[in-house]
Design an enzyme around this catalytic site. Sequence first.
Site, PDB file in Angstrom:
ATOM      1  N   LYS A  69       2.302 -12.898   4.239  1.00 45.71           N
ATOM      2  CA  LYS A  69       1.150 -13.586   3.645  1.00 45.71           C
ATOM      3  C   LYS A  69       1.529 -14.333   2.684  1.00 45.71           C
ATOM      4  CE  LYS A  69      -1.528 -11.916   6.976  1.00 45.71           C
ATOM      5  NZ  LYS A  69      -2.122 -13.041   8.207  1.00 45.71           N
TER       6      LYS A  69
ATOM      7  N   TYR B  94       4.022  -6.917   5.010  1.00 42.34           N
ATOM      8  CA  TYR B  94       2.710  -7.815   5.346  1.00 42.34           C
ATOM      9  C   TYR B  94       2.550  -8.947   4.160  1.00 42.34           C
ATOM     10  CZ  TYR B  94      -2.164  -8.587   6.360  1.00 42.34           C
ATOM     11  OH  TYR B  94      -3.306  -8.854   6.779  1.00 42.34           O
TER      12      TYR B  94
END
Length: 290
Positions: free
Chosen positions: A183, A179
């Site tokens: 990002k 993740y």
Amino acid sequence: MTSNAPDSPRTGRMVGKVALVTGAARGQGRSHALALAAEGADLVITDIAGTVDTVGYPLGTADELDDVHRELKELGARVHRATVDVRDADAMVETVTSAVADLGRLDAVVANAGILGAPAQTWQLTPEQWRTMLDVNLTGVWSTFRAAIPHMIDAGNGGSLVGISSIAGLRGIPGVSHYVAAKHGVVGLIGSLANELAPYGIRANSIHPTNVRTPMIDNPLAAKIFRPDLDEPSLDDGVEVLKRINLLDMPWIDVSDVTDAVVWLLSDESKRVTGINLPVDAGMLAKYNG
């Protein structure tokens, strides 16, 4: 599918503009779409309205997307609705092309669609977990912008792009490196786009929320990130842990807090702002932990 706007004139910061919001069936995407409509925009809304392998919590549904469509029409917006997976670059091009033909233009894009996978140490992630996270949370942002930008350039009206990143796009967080990597990738993508699109008057910025209480974190899988000591934690079990993350005395922020930043970055109020990474984080990044 298009709705007809009412005869009465609309007002607001986005009057006369068309905005695309991905992942619009619920959570942040729904909030962004409704706020933009309230500010006078017409909307292109998309959602996968289905499941994604490796995601252990329910995603938005077709019924929820229908509900958002109805709410937008009640606000007076013309709406183009599509069920599409942001990972499918060709389908995104077809969707945006159809929407522009339907609504006449495209001025603003919110690349919001995203997922949160099961927590694991980096070396324990499976190739499928890694690949799916990057495909949705980074490649999906790229495919959204790729589909939209040519129409914006051809129209010559300028415009504004917003990528929804995360505080995880500005710092490392253990247990969710897939993740975090995705990002962080959004930050690099936005920086490049800001430079590439400035000659066309198109701005590109990213928003970096701390935890937002939406179905993405309000589920047992995400709660395990914050309370790994419990077998079956709820998000409420993590309140004290989450409050310690932020400088302000709160465990999470509301979707409206992110939406306020989205509307500002898409409106002319921020017409001189491009290439920034805007934290909406209750002071998480600024907090001194010494």
